[in-house]
Design a protein around this motif. Structure first.
Motif, PDB file in Angstrom:
ATOM      1  N   GLY A 148      34.277  50.118   0.516  1.00 26.42           N
ATOM      2  CA  GLY A 148      33.345  50.068   1.626  1.00 26.42           C
ATOM      3  C   GLY A 148      33.819  50.668   2.926  1.00 26.42           C
ATOM      4  O   GLY A 148      33.086  50.668   3.913  1.00 26.42           O
ATOM      5  N   ARG A 149      35.031  51.212   2.951  1.00 27.41           N
ATOM      6  CA  ARG A 149      35.546  51.719   4.227  1.00 27.41           C
ATOM      7  C   ARG A 149      36.539  52.844   3.975  1.00 27.41           C
ATOM      8  O   ARG A 149      37.432  52.722   3.134  1.00 27.41           O
ATOM      9  CB  ARG A 149      36.233  50.602   4.995  1.00 27.41           C
ATOM     10  CG  ARG A 149      36.867  51.041   6.316  1.00 27.41           C
ATOM     11  CD  ARG A 149      37.532  49.838   7.006  1.00 27.41           C
ATOM     12  NE  ARG A 149      38.126  50.197   8.255  1.00 27.41           N
ATOM     13  CZ  ARG A 149      39.404  50.585   8.399  1.00 27.41           C
ATOM     14  NH1 ARG A 149      40.181  50.665   7.333  1.00 27.41           N
ATOM     15  NH2 ARG A 149      39.883  50.883   9.577  1.00 27.41           N
ATOM     16  N   VAL A 150      36.388  53.942   4.723  1.00 26.90           N
ATOM     17  CA  VAL A 150      37.332  55.054   4.663  1.00 26.90           C
ATOM     18  C   VAL A 150      37.682  55.462   6.093  1.00 26.90           C
ATOM     19  O   VAL A 150      36.863  55.334   6.992  1.00 26.90           O
ATOM     20  CB  VAL A 150      36.741  56.239   3.885  1.00 26.90           C
ATOM     21  CG1 VAL A 150      36.568  55.896   2.415  1.00 26.90           C
ATOM     22  CG2 VAL A 150      35.397  56.662   4.481  1.00 26.90           C
ATOM     23  N   ALA A 151      38.910  55.969   6.298  1.00 24.98           N
ATOM     24  CA  ALA A 151      39.332  56.243   7.667  1.00 24.98           C
ATOM     25  C   ALA A 151      40.529  57.180   7.708  1.00 24.98           C
ATOM     26  O   ALA A 151      41.242  57.349   6.717  1.00 24.98           O
ATOM     27  CB  ALA A 151      39.679  54.929   8.363  1.00 24.98           C
ATOM     28  N   ALA A 152      40.731  57.776   8.862  1.00 21.07           N
ATOM     29  CA  ALA A 152      41.973  58.453   9.256  1.00 21.07           C
ATOM     30  C   ALA A 152      42.465  59.520   8.299  1.00 21.07           C
ATOM     31  O   ALA A 152      43.542  59.402   7.733  1.00 21.07           O
ATOM     32  CB  ALA A 152      43.069  57.408   9.489  1.00 21.07           C
ATOM     33  N   PRO A 153      41.718  60.615   8.119  1.00 19.82           N
ATOM     34  CA  PRO A 153      42.179  61.636   7.183  1.00 19.82           C
ATOM     35  C   PRO A 153      43.336  62.454   7.725  1.00 19.82           C
ATOM     36  O   PRO A 153      43.458  62.665   8.927  1.00 19.82           O
ATOM     37  CB  PRO A 153      40.952  62.524   7.011  1.00 19.82           C
ATOM     38  CG  PRO A 153      40.293  62.448   8.332  1.00 19.82           C
ATOM     39  CD  PRO A 153      40.496  61.042   8.815  1.00 19.82           C
ATOM     40  N   SER A 154      44.136  62.930   6.810  1.00 19.45           N
ATOM     41  CA  SER A 154      45.186  63.897   7.118  1.00 19.45           C
ATOM     42  C   SER A 154      45.241  64.856   5.931  1.00 19.45           C
ATOM     43  O   SER A 154      45.227  64.414   4.786  1.00 19.45           O
ATOM     44  CB  SER A 154      46.531  63.190   7.320  1.00 19.45           C
ATOM     45  OG  SER A 154      47.533  64.111   7.720  1.00 19.45           O
ATOM     46  N   PHE A 155      45.311  66.172   6.209  1.00 21.39           N
ATOM     47  CA  PHE A 155      45.102  67.169   5.175  1.00 21.39           C
ATOM     48  C   PHE A 155      46.359  67.977   4.883  1.00 21.39           C
ATOM     49  O   PHE A 155      47.178  68.210   5.764  1.00 21.39           O
ATOM     50  CB  PHE A 155      43.998  68.142   5.607  1.00 21.39           C
ATOM     51  CG  PHE A 155      42.690  67.482   5.917  1.00 21.39           C
ATOM     52  CD1 PHE A 155      41.769  67.209   4.924  1.00 21.39           C
ATOM     53  CD2 PHE A 155      42.377  67.120   7.226  1.00 21.39           C
ATOM     54  CE1 PHE A 155      40.554  66.600   5.213  1.00 21.39           C
ATOM     55  CE2 PHE A 155      41.166  66.511   7.527  1.00 21.39           C
ATOM     56  CZ  PHE A 155      40.252  66.247   6.516  1.00 21.39           C
ATOM     57  N   GLY A 156      46.474  68.434   3.635  1.00 22.85           N
ATOM     58  CA  GLY A 156      47.575  69.315   3.253  1.00 22.85           C
ATOM     59  C   GLY A 156      47.202  70.147   2.051  1.00 22.85           C
ATOM     60  O   GLY A 156      46.247  69.847   1.338  1.00 22.85           O
TER      61      GLY A 156
END
Length: 334
Positions: free
Chosen positions: A297-305
């Motif tokens: 129910g909750r997603v947050a704070a992406p960081s990509f590579g």
């Protein structure tokens, strides 16, 4: 800071993440900016790719509060000698006392191994003690050959610390507070990127959450990422055009020759807004990702590579007091 919304457990920062399909050509640029994109694989607003859950990044880390948030993935193999692994994953609990931590892996696919020397930065700071420190964002500053770590503690103050090896940080220095952005009662969850704004004489920009009649995205700029920061009193992105009351967890995204901010809303979904390379637009483009079952129910704070042509996203999933960090991998179009 809490996010009030349709899902009461969604509070503190439901940010960016994704879960299902498409990306070839995304790389992490200077400061961690999400760049690139293959139009043929575009799956969302602004051609945002889609990612599918791969695994939890960490298994039962030694968190003093049983939760951990705000991943920041960095490749260090091409920056320093004697690194513990190719990739460092920075993260932190949020609840008191928090603590900036790191884990290691030789693959973005993980899993990651927690550093025995955590926390790297605790709440006992030079000249003061705070209730907690959290939300690390680490960049590599090529000019000084140092890592800069941005973090908050308390929620009203953002600091920067420096390190030559990515593990031993010193000189924790306040650079942002509510007094520098008039009318705000919180300034936190900052991420910093290399990006030049016309006429500002800057090298770096900061995007962060400020509370002023709801949670909004603000920005600042600096010539060196360390000091001489200036901050706009005007929000960069506001929640009302999205039909929301609160937005947070901004991440700068460069695609299609322009710039965007991706962020989460108090309904638990991710949105993207074009701000332009001069940060003079606010073109709301809508939802680019909604939670799947494993996100609780909750997603947050992406960081990509990106590794060997495969794109990954690290993100925070789960309710505020039970959040964990997950790895998602880009897949082909649905």
């Amino acid at each position: 800071m809490h996010l009030n919304g349709q899902l009461p457990q969604l509070r503190r920062r439901s940010v960016l993440r994704g879960a299902a399909a498409a990306a070839a050509g995304i790389t992490v640029g200077a400061g961690g900016v999400l760049t690139g994109a293959s139009p043929a694989l575009a799956a969302g607003p602004a051609g945002m790719p889609t990612y599918r859950y791969l695994r939890d990044a960490l298994t039962l880390p030694n968190s003093p509060t049983g939760e951990y948030i705000f991943p920041c993935i960095r490749g260090v193999y091409d920056k320093i000698s004697g690194a513990r692994a190719k990739y460092y994953l920075y993260y932190a609990p949020h609840e008191n006392p928090g603590g900036i931590s790191v884990a290691f892996s030789d693959s973005l696919a993980g899993p990651f191994t927690e550093y025995s020397g955590n926390p790297l930065i605790d709440r006992f700071l030079p000249g003061t003690t705070v209730s907690h420190v959290s939300s690390p964002h680490v960049i590599w500053d090529a000019a000084t050959r140092q890592f800069f770590c941005y973090f908050h503690g308390e929620n009203t103050v953002t600091r920067v610390a420096r390190s030559s090896d990515g593990l031993h940080f010193t000189d924790e220095t306040p650079i942002l507070s509510t007094r520098l952005v008039p009318g705000t009662s919180e300034t936190s969850y900052a991420r910093v990127f290399e990006h030049t704004l016309p006429g500002r004489g800057n090298k770096y920009v900061m995007v962060f959450m400020g509370i002023r009649s709801g949670r909004r995205i603000f920005y600042g700029w600096s010539p060196n990422g360390w000091d001489n920061w200036q901050f706009s009193p005007t929000p960069l992105v506001s929640p009302e055009p999205d039909g929301l009351t609160d937005i947070s967890g901004p991440h700068l995204v460069k695609r299609n020759g322009t710039s965007y901010v991706a962020y989460h809303g108090n309904d638990g979904r991710m949105r993207i807004t074009e701000i332009g390379n001069a940060f003079d637009k606010e073109n709301h483009l809508g939802v680019f990702h909604s939670p799947v079952g494993s996100d609780n129910g909750r997603v947050a704070a992406p960081s990509f590579g990106s590794e060997n042509g495969v794109d990954y996203m690290f993100y925070e999933a789960g309710e505020r007091l039970g959040a964990r960090i997950c790895i998602a991998r880009a897949v082909g179009p649905a």
